[in-house]
Enzyme design. Structure first.
Site, mmCIF file in Angstrom:
data_model
loop_
_atom_site.group_PDB
_atom_site.id
_atom_site.type_symbol
_atom_site.label_atom_id
_atom_site.label_comp_id
_atom_site.label_asym_id
_atom_site.label_seq_id
_atom_site.Cartn_x
_atom_site.Cartn_y
_atom_site.Cartn_z
ATOM 1 N N LEU A 6 5.035 4.536 32.947
ATOM 2 C CA LEU A 6 4.560 3.149 32.943
ATOM 3 C C LEU A 6 4.730 2.539 34.337
ATOM 4 O O LEU A 6 5.839 2.457 34.844
ATOM 5 C CB LEU A 6 5.341 2.311 31.924
ATOM 6 N N ALA A 8 2.349 -0.202 35.419
ATOM 7 C CA ALA A 8 1.332 -1.246 35.526
ATOM 8 C C ALA A 8 1.928 -2.624 35.785
ATOM 9 O O ALA A 8 1.228 -3.547 36.173
ATOM 10 C CB ALA A 8 0.491 -1.283 34.248
ATOM 11 N N ARG A 13 9.282 -10.369 40.864
ATOM 12 C CA ARG A 13 10.508 -10.703 41.600
ATOM 13 C C ARG A 13 10.676 -9.918 42.897
ATOM 14 O O ARG A 13 11.607 -10.185 43.665
ATOM 15 C CB ARG A 13 11.722 -10.498 40.693
ATOM 16 N N THR A 77 4.792 -3.057 26.899
ATOM 17 C CA THR A 77 5.059 -1.622 27.082
ATOM 18 C C THR A 77 4.340 -0.767 26.028
ATOM 19 O O THR A 77 3.890 0.339 26.326
ATOM 20 C CB THR A 77 6.575 -1.342 27.039
ATOM 21 N N TYR A 98 9.623 5.180 33.064
ATOM 22 C CA TYR A 98 9.241 3.959 33.778
ATOM 23 C C TYR A 98 9.088 4.266 35.265
ATOM 24 O O TYR A 98 9.977 4.872 35.869
ATOM 25 C CB TYR A 98 10.343 2.893 33.631
ATOM 26 N N GLY A 99 8.009 3.790 35.846
ATOM 27 C CA GLY A 99 7.773 4.013 37.278
ATOM 28 C C GLY A 99 8.750 3.292 38.186
ATOM 29 O O GLY A 99 8.821 3.584 39.382
ATOM 30 N N ARG A 328 10.210 14.515 71.371
ATOM 31 C CA ARG A 328 9.033 14.124 70.587
ATOM 32 C C ARG A 328 8.318 15.352 70.019
ATOM 33 O O ARG A 328 8.684 16.481 70.325
ATOM 34 C CB ARG A 328 8.117 13.263 71.456
ATOM 35 N N TYR A 382 -1.305 13.237 82.246
ATOM 36 C CA TYR A 382 -2.388 12.448 81.661
ATOM 37 C C TYR A 382 -3.116 11.733 82.785
ATOM 38 O O TYR A 382 -2.498 11.039 83.598
ATOM 39 C CB TYR A 382 -1.761 11.431 80.697
#
Ligand code: UD1
Ligand code: CA
Length: 454
Positions: A6, A8, A13, A77, A98-99, A328, A382
């Protein structure tokens, strides 16, 4: 089994434009945690109910093994699970997750699944000191008879401390029947999934409970505060497991792992390090304070000094990196290399025993073995449009404050004088220097201030 997640709900909050289930915990959306746990149970069907936030959720979490069912509007629900009905395989039970409850362990769910077998309704419940807000598990003796939501409960029911976590599993044909019979005549005018419990009891189907090992496995996220609390719980649990595996943590409360961290024997990690993606650290390596390391492999015995940043890079055994080094993507350092403070490297391979100890930029370069790169060296890789490679062969010595204007090659054993701007290849074994000869002007007078007229 079928698994229905679930996701949706609106998450008002959270006070955010981002749908609640997409908020990250340990670098991964809440829903991602739930789906990964669900996948570990190898469901026949995995259905996600979405609604609030529209296509954002299916777009962000797209995967071949998922079926999406839209719930609009969101009427509770029970109504949410109804949207999954066409997707459910009747021959196996259906587990509802529950998601926004990200920390449930697969072992806990397996226990729940075992408790249900093929013909029972099983609820994941916990006994809380403060059960307020949750649906209460009403029992007649030991037998579960129904769930009553906080808003529908009388004082006696409110005193019950065993609560519904929301996670349940039921035989699928029966679940479909019970869902079809739900009504919304309750305090919230919603179709409650929890009402299937009373329906099961009326049908003569046994209702059983299973419990998680830890209460926090069932905590949901409704606010940013709760999200931060769950993040701390997740990190503390992970830090505990790292220490159980033998990793030395200077402070288990000050490490953040947002991904997968694999450590060999006798690895030590100082405070405030952040690990992202997949990081592998070899035996005996030491990570200094405040390092940020993402998708990297760090060789055995290597030492990262404080404030080192590493991303998509490999560091060889017994290397010494930092403090304040930045590696990097595409940096590959062989064993016994040294990269010191304020050195930035990108897309560069550096051979065994080579050093760049201070203040340098080495990008798009191929550096051989035992090379010394002096302070202030810069590869000018570069030209504003294209990137070019610099090759520095074994045993070369690059004097301080040198610019290597790529594409350019420094031959084996070559020496570049300090301050050289190298625009053509430097031959092996020779000194190359490009700077104006030093001159001294005799009898030169330093200007003095003119006296102004009185
Ligand atoms: C629900 C349970 C309650 C339980 C509590 C645990 C019901 C009626 N109540 O209450 O017994 O103690 O969870 O946290 O089931 N959702 C949808 N569509 C909807 C409504 C909700 O997808 O129409 C999703 C939400 O996104 C969320 C989950 O279902 O992931 C639970 O919804 P929420 O509103 O938090 O349920 P509660 O009222 O707290
Ligand atoms: Ca909730």
């Amino acid at each position: 089994m079928n698994i229905v997640v679930l996701a949706a709900g609106m998450g008002k909050r959270m006070r955010s434009d981002l749908p609640k289930v997409l908020h990250p915990l340990a670098g991964k959306p809440l829903l991602g945690h739930v789906l990964d746990c669900a996948r570990s149970l190898q469901p026949n069907r995995l259905v996600v109910i979405y609604g609030h936030g529209g296509e954002q959720v299916p777009t962000a979490m797209a995967a071949d093994d998922l079926r999406w069912a839209l719930q609009a509007p969101q009427l509770g629900t029970g109504h949410a699970v109804m949207q999954a009905v066409p997707e459910l395989d009747d021959s196996v039970p259906t587990l509802v997750l529950y998601g926004d409850v990200p920390l449930t362990r697969p072992e806990t769910l397996r226990r729940l699944v075992d408790a249900a077998g093929s013909d029972r309704l099983a609820l994941l419940t916990v006994v809380l000191d403060d059960p307020s807000g949750y649906g209460r598990i009403v029992r007649d003796g030991d037998r579960i008879v129904r769930i009553v939501e906080q808003k529908d409960a009388d004082d006696a029911t409110l005193a019950i401390r065993e609560i519904n976590t929301g996670i349940m599993i039921a035989p699928t044909p029966a679940l479909k029947r019970w869902l079809a019979g739900l009504s919304n005549s309750n305090a919230q005018a919603e179709y409650y999934l929890t009402d299937v419990v009373a329906a099961a009891v009326a049908d003569g189907v046994a209702v059983v409970a299973a419990h998680p090992d830890a209460e926090w496995e069932t905590l949901g996220v409704n606010s940013k505060r709760q999200l931060a609390e769950l993040e701390r719980i997740f990190q503390a649990d992970l830090a505990g497991r790292l220490m159980d595996d033998g990793v030395m943590l200077a402070d288990p409360a000050r490490i953040d792992v947002r991904g997968t961290l694999r450590c060999g024997r006798d690895v030590s990690i100082d405070v405030n390090c952040v690990f992202e993606g997949v990081v592998t650290i070899g035996d005996g390596a030491r990570i200094g304070a405040n390092c940020v390391i993402r998708n990297a492999t760090i060789g055995a015995g290597a030492q990262l000094l404080p404030f080192t940043h590493v991303e998509d890079a490999r560091i060889g055994a017994d290397a010494r990196i930092g403090p304040y080094a930045r590696l990097r993507p595409g940096t590959e350092l062989a064993e016994h290399t040294h990269v010191g403070n304020f050195v930035e490297m990108k897309n560069t391979r550096m051979g065994a025993g080579s050093k760049a100890n201070h203040l340098a930029y080495v990008g798009d370069a191929e550096v051989g073995e035992r090379v010394n790169i002096g302070a202030g060296t810069i590869t000018c890789n570069y030209d504003g449009a294209n990137k070019f490679r610099t090759v520095i062969e074994d045993d070369a010595f690059i004097g301080s404050d040198t610019q290597l204007v790529a594409p350019v090659r420094v031959g084996a054993g070559a020496t570049l004088g300090a301050g050289t701007t190298l625009t053509r290849d430097a031959p092996a074994g020779k000194l190359t220097v490009s700077r104006a000869r030093q001159v001294t002007i005799d009898n030169w007078q330093r200007p003095t201030k003119k006296k102004s007229a009185a």
